[in-house]
Design a protein around this motif. Structure first.
Motif, PDB file in Angstrom:
ATOM      1  N   ALA A   2      -6.570  -1.444  -5.068  1.00 39.69           N
ATOM      2  CA  ALA A   2      -7.720  -1.098  -4.138  1.00 39.69           C
ATOM      3  C   ALA A   2      -7.146   0.198  -3.649  1.00 39.69           C
ATOM      4  CB  ALA A   2      -7.874  -2.167  -3.074  1.00 39.69           C
ATOM      5  N   VAL A   3      -8.446   1.055  -3.461  1.00 37.09           N
ATOM      6  CA  VAL A   3      -8.196   2.516  -2.831  1.00 37.09           C
ATOM      7  C   VAL A   3      -9.013   2.859  -1.807  1.00 37.09           C
ATOM      8  CG1 VAL A   3     -10.002   3.422  -4.360  1.00 37.09           C
ATOM      9  CG2 VAL A   3      -8.075   4.729  -3.858  1.00 37.09           C
ATOM     10  N   SER A   4      -8.391   3.747  -0.754  1.00 39.27           N
ATOM     11  CA  SER A   4      -9.217   4.112   0.297  1.00 39.27           C
ATOM     12  C   SER A   4      -8.962   5.468   0.457  1.00 39.27           C
ATOM     13  CB  SER A   4      -8.980   3.244   1.347  1.00 39.27           C
ATOM     14  OG  SER A   4      -9.477   3.795   2.780  1.00 39.27           O
ATOM     15  N   ASP A   5      -9.738   6.285   1.355  1.00 42.29           N
ATOM     16  CA  ASP A   5      -9.354   7.662   1.823  1.00 42.29           C
ATOM     17  C   ASP A   5      -8.548   7.525   3.015  1.00 42.29           C
ATOM     18  OD1 ASP A   5     -10.368   8.855  -0.222  1.00 42.29           O
ATOM     19  OD2 ASP A   5     -12.653   8.686   0.724  1.00 42.29           O
ATOM     20  N   ARG A   6      -8.471   6.466   3.886  1.00 49.31           N
ATOM     21  CA  ARG A   6      -7.466   6.081   5.039  1.00 49.31           C
ATOM     22  C   ARG A   6      -6.551   4.935   4.876  1.00 49.31           C
ATOM     23  NH1 ARG A   6     -12.067   5.897   9.567  1.00 49.31           N
ATOM     24  NH2 ARG A   6     -12.755   4.243   8.017  1.00 49.31           N
ATOM     25  N   PRO A   7      -5.451   5.090   5.532  1.00 52.95           N
ATOM     26  CA  PRO A   7      -4.625   3.923   5.417  1.00 52.95           C
ATOM     27  C   PRO A   7      -4.846   2.608   5.906  1.00 52.95           C
ATOM     28  CG  PRO A   7      -3.956   5.551   7.224  1.00 52.95           C
ATOM     29  CD  PRO A   7      -5.165   6.331   6.546  1.00 52.95           C
ATOM     30  N   THR A   8      -6.144   2.779   6.860  1.00 51.84           N
ATOM     31  CA  THR A   8      -6.629   1.286   7.314  1.00 51.84           C
ATOM     32  C   THR A   8      -7.914   1.109   6.630  1.00 51.84           C
ATOM     33  OG1 THR A   8      -7.780   2.677   9.037  1.00 51.84           O
ATOM     34  CG2 THR A   8      -5.583   1.747   9.793  1.00 51.84           C
ATOM     35  N   GLY A   9      -8.313   1.802   5.616  1.00 55.33           N
ATOM     36  CA  GLY A   9      -9.537   1.426   4.774  1.00 55.33           C
ATOM     37  C   GLY A   9     -10.713   2.146   5.435  1.00 55.33           C
ATOM     38  N   PRO A  10     -11.830   1.763   4.797  1.00 58.45           N
ATOM     39  CA  PRO A  10     -12.155   0.320   4.071  1.00 58.45           C
ATOM     40  C   PRO A  10     -11.619   0.834   2.510  1.00 58.45           C
ATOM     41  CG  PRO A  10     -14.089   1.749   4.292  1.00 58.45           C
ATOM     42  CD  PRO A  10     -13.122   2.409   5.261  1.00 58.45           C
ATOM     43  N   PHE A  11     -11.282  -0.372   1.993  1.00 59.45           N
ATOM     44  CA  PHE A  11     -10.764  -0.277   0.795  1.00 59.45           C
ATOM     45  C   PHE A  11     -11.857  -1.050  -0.331  1.00 59.45           C
ATOM     46  CE2 PHE A  11      -6.985   0.022   2.972  1.00 59.45           C
ATOM     47  CZ  PHE A  11      -6.195   0.735   2.498  1.00 59.45           C
ATOM     48  N   LYS A  12     -11.801  -0.454  -1.429  1.00 66.27           N
ATOM     49  CA  LYS A  12     -12.612  -0.974  -2.445  1.00 66.27           C
ATOM     50  C   LYS A  12     -11.834  -1.165  -3.677  1.00 66.27           C
ATOM     51  CE  LYS A  12     -14.226   3.533  -4.175  1.00 66.27           C
ATOM     52  NZ  LYS A  12     -15.512   4.472  -4.470  1.00 66.27           N
ATOM     53  N   ASP A  13     -12.079  -2.023  -4.892  1.00 65.72           N
ATOM     54  CA  ASP A  13     -11.409  -2.127  -6.248  1.00 65.72           C
ATOM     55  C   ASP A  13     -11.597  -0.710  -6.755  1.00 65.72           C
ATOM     56  OD1 ASP A  13     -10.668  -2.785  -8.595  1.00 65.72           O
ATOM     57  OD2 ASP A  13     -11.932  -4.414  -8.816  1.00 65.72           O
ATOM     58  N   ALA A  14     -10.387  -0.147  -6.884  1.00 64.90           N
ATOM     59  CA  ALA A  14     -10.154   1.110  -7.647  1.00 64.90           C
ATOM     60  C   ALA A  14     -10.539   1.145  -9.177  1.00 64.90           C
ATOM     61  CB  ALA A  14      -8.727   1.691  -7.508  1.00 64.90           C
ATOM     62  N   LEU A  15     -10.490   0.080  -9.791  1.00 67.57           N
ATOM     63  CA  LEU A  15     -10.674  -0.066 -11.187  1.00 67.57           C
ATOM     64  C   LEU A  15     -11.764  -0.958 -11.843  1.00 67.57           C
ATOM     65  CD1 LEU A  15      -8.839   0.744 -13.903  1.00 67.57           C
ATOM     66  CD2 LEU A  15      -7.677  -1.304 -13.477  1.00 67.57           C
ATOM     67  N   CYS A  50       0.883  -1.207  -0.044  1.00 69.29           N
ATOM     68  CA  CYS A  50      -0.119   0.025  -0.004  1.00 69.29           C
ATOM     69  C   CYS A  50       0.766   1.020   0.030  1.00 69.29           C
ATOM     70  CB  CYS A  50      -1.144   0.026   1.065  1.00 69.29           C
ATOM     71  SG  CYS A  50      -1.942   1.433   1.053  1.00 69.29           S
ATOM     72  N   VAL A  51       0.625   2.159  -0.846  1.00 70.38           N
ATOM     73  CA  VAL A  51       1.199   3.476  -0.880  1.00 70.38           C
ATOM     74  C   VAL A  51       0.276   4.604  -1.069  1.00 70.38           C
ATOM     75  CG1 VAL A  51       3.218   2.409  -2.223  1.00 70.38           C
ATOM     76  CG2 VAL A  51       1.223   3.535  -3.461  1.00 70.38           C
ATOM     77  N   GLU A  52       0.838   5.804  -0.319  1.00 67.62           N
ATOM     78  CA  GLU A  52      -0.017   7.091  -0.354  1.00 67.62           C
ATOM     79  C   GLU A  52       0.414   7.852  -1.531  1.00 67.62           C
ATOM     80  OE1 GLU A  52      -1.039  11.251   0.330  1.00 67.62           O
ATOM     81  OE2 GLU A  52       1.104  10.422   0.397  1.00 67.62           O
ATOM     82  N   HIS A  53      -0.773   8.375  -2.244  1.00 64.51           N
ATOM     83  CA  HIS A  53      -0.291   9.377  -3.506  1.00 64.51           C
ATOM     84  C   HIS A  53      -1.685  10.343  -3.381  1.00 64.51           C
ATOM     85  CE1 HIS A  53       1.276  10.616  -7.108  1.00 64.51           C
ATOM     86  NE2 HIS A  53       0.149  10.421  -7.794  1.00 64.51           N
ATOM     87  N   LYS A  54      -1.337  11.655  -3.125  1.00 69.40           N
ATOM     88  CA  LYS A  54      -2.114  12.724  -3.367  1.00 69.40           C
ATOM     89  C   LYS A  54      -3.437  12.587  -2.290  1.00 69.40           C
ATOM     90  CE  LYS A  54      -0.574  14.487  -7.736  1.00 69.40           C
ATOM     91  NZ  LYS A  54      -0.921  14.940  -9.087  1.00 69.40           N
ATOM     92  N   GLY A  55      -3.174  12.067  -1.014  1.00 66.56           N
ATOM     93  CA  GLY A  55      -3.996  11.738  -0.120  1.00 66.56           C
ATOM     94  C   GLY A  55      -4.935  10.682  -0.110  1.00 66.56           C
ATOM     95  N   LYS A  56      -4.694   9.738  -1.283  1.00 62.79           N
ATOM     96  CA  LYS A  56      -5.382   8.578  -1.106  1.00 62.79           C
ATOM     97  C   LYS A  56      -4.474   7.268  -1.024  1.00 62.79           C
ATOM     98  CE  LYS A  56      -9.612   9.943  -3.842  1.00 62.79           C
ATOM     99  NZ  LYS A  56     -10.515   9.561  -2.812  1.00 62.79           N
ATOM    100  N   PHE A  57      -5.014   6.310  -0.444  1.00 64.06           N
ATOM    101  CA  PHE A  57      -4.212   5.290  -0.285  1.00 64.06           C
ATOM    102  C   PHE A  57      -4.576   4.101  -1.309  1.00 64.06           C
ATOM    103  CE2 PHE A  57      -4.428   7.593   3.337  1.00 64.06           C
ATOM    104  CZ  PHE A  57      -2.969   7.695   3.766  1.00 64.06           C
ATOM    105  N   TYR A  58      -3.532   3.355  -1.735  1.00 64.11           N
ATOM    106  CA  TYR A  58      -3.400   2.503  -3.155  1.00 64.11           C
ATOM    107  C   TYR A  58      -2.928   1.322  -2.760  1.00 64.11           C
ATOM    108  CZ  TYR A  58      -5.069   6.639  -5.864  1.00 64.11           C
ATOM    109  OH  TYR A  58      -5.750   7.719  -6.346  1.00 64.11           O
ATOM    110  N   TRP A  59      -3.741   0.240  -2.521  1.00 61.30           N
ATOM    111  CA  TRP A  59      -3.172  -1.110  -1.999  1.00 61.30           C
ATOM    112  C   TRP A  59      -3.078  -1.841  -3.490  1.00 61.30           C
ATOM    113  CZ3 TRP A  59      -5.639  -3.513   2.876  1.00 61.30           C
ATOM    114  CH2 TRP A  59      -4.645  -4.578   3.267  1.00 61.30           C
ATOM    115  N   PHE A  60      -1.807  -2.157  -3.939  1.00 64.45           N
ATOM    116  CA  PHE A  60      -1.730  -3.089  -4.884  1.00 64.45           C
ATOM    117  C   PHE A  60      -1.379  -4.524  -4.594  1.00 64.45           C
ATOM    118  CE2 PHE A  60      -0.734   1.041  -6.240  1.00 64.45           C
ATOM    119  CZ  PHE A  60      -1.138   0.910  -7.571  1.00 64.45           C
ATOM    120  N   VAL A  61      -2.020  -5.371  -5.117  1.00 58.88           N
ATOM    121  CA  VAL A  61      -2.224  -6.614  -4.565  1.00 58.88           C
ATOM    122  C   VAL A  61      -2.007  -7.780  -5.577  1.00 58.88           C
ATOM    123  CG1 VAL A  61      -4.250  -5.959  -2.882  1.00 58.88           C
ATOM    124  CG2 VAL A  61      -4.746  -7.083  -5.005  1.00 58.88           C
ATOM    125  N   ALA A  62      -1.788  -8.913  -5.340  1.00 63.23           N
ATOM    126  CA  ALA A  62      -1.442 -10.160  -6.162  1.00 63.23           C
ATOM    127  C   ALA A  62      -2.419 -11.166  -5.778  1.00 63.23           C
ATOM    128  CB  ALA A  62       0.037 -10.458  -6.340  1.00 63.23           C
TER     129      ALA A  62
END
Length: 318
Positions: A128-141, A98-110
């Protein structure tokens, strides 16, 4: 006891600080550590091993999150993402970051891809993407970012695993991944689209699990290697995120009771830390792994000193 001596003793105790115990997560089996420092907290994104003692293959149903502010006490947020989050996915929750970019958190998974009109199966990378580092996360694409059909340099179906994402100083985003060969591609600023062709290369002894970061003016590519069997950790450096990469050597030897290991590196509160996994917990093993952390140190020329694996772990001075 004289007062000056008592005051000195209290000062020494206060400066000593606490130290963790490796492995740092002890209530469940965890693997594939990916640290993220955000504000004053270090977040740790992990895989989750649930195979029984008798099983001889991975059973990894989800990804978990932990956090710390002292490198000793770890708060668990439990399961925060799973392959079920992605409608296109099936199978296990392999290494992720998971990385932060421009205020959002993107969790790249395999994980693995269902057979459909987008892919005939095999390993795939989602985000997956979230507004917080602990989620909730949803499919970004709504679909996989990388599918097996996009990389044809190797014949096996599980080569598209273990994503790591690096955001350079100019904000250009790079995605690296791969089993058997290392692949990289630029991403667009939205983090969900490729911004160029996929490039494939094979560092010396490379197997999987790349981790890319920059320190001062040097770029580092750290990875699980086949220097011996089981895996070790080796690394390369470069003057650009696109390479070319120069092999620099072994930094971590074999780990106890696991034929895999996996690097994750972060700077936090003035120190550098090296995360990895082993099989050292009771009833642990190659399919029941546990995350550890030790200090990472550099030489004056930027080369990495060999990692000293400890059972005492690390801690920040109080």
């Amino acid at each position: 006891m004289k007062r000056p001596l008592l005051a000195t003793l209290f000062t020494l105790l206060a400066c000593t600080g606490l130290r963790a115990q490796n492995p740092i997560i002890r209530d469940v089996f965890t693997a594939d550590p990916a640290p993220l420092v955000y504000r004053d907290t270090l977040f740790l994104y992990t895989g989750h091993d649930t195979a029984s003692v008798q099983e001889t293959n991975y059973k990894m149903p989800d990804w978990r999150i932990y956090s710390t502010t002292d490198m000793v006490h770890w708060k668990s947020y439990g399961t925060r993402l799973s392959p079920r989050t992605f409608a296109w996915a099936t199978g296990d929750a392999y290494a992720a970051q998971c990385v932060e970019h421009k205020g959002k958190f993107y969790w790249f998974v395999a994980t693995f891809h269902k057979k459909n009109d987008q892919s005939q199966g095999g390993a795939a990378i989602g985000v997956a993407v979230s507004d917080r580092p602990t989620g909730p996360f949803k499919d970004a694409l709504g679909k996989a970012l990388i599918v097996n059909e996009m990389t044809k340099d190797l014949p096996h179906a599980w080569d598209d695993i273990d994503p790591t994402v690096f955001v350079d100083d100019d904000k250009q985003v790079y995605l690296y991944w791969g089993n058997g060969s290392c692949k990289w591609v630029k991403l667009k600023d939205n983090m969900t689209e490729l911004a160029g062709p996929i490039t494939t290369f094979t560092p010396k002894n490379y197997i999987e699990g790349p981790w890319v970061y920059k320190r001062k003016k040097l770029y580092y590519l750290v990875y699980a290697s086949s220097g011996t069997k089981p895996e070790m950790i080796e690394y390369c450096t470069a003057s650009s995120a696109a390479g070319p990469w120069t092999y620099r050597g072994i930094i971590q030897g074999n780990v106890p009771n696991s034929f895999t290991t996996h690097p994750g590196i972060a700077d936090y509160k003035g120190k550098s830390y090296f995360f990895y996994h082993n099989g050292a917990l009771p009833t642990g093993g190659s399919y029941r792994r546990s995350i550890c952390v030790d200090e990472l140190r550099y030489n004056a020329d930027g080369s990495i000193q060999p990692i000293v694996q400890t059972t005492k772990g690390v801690g920040l001075a109080k």
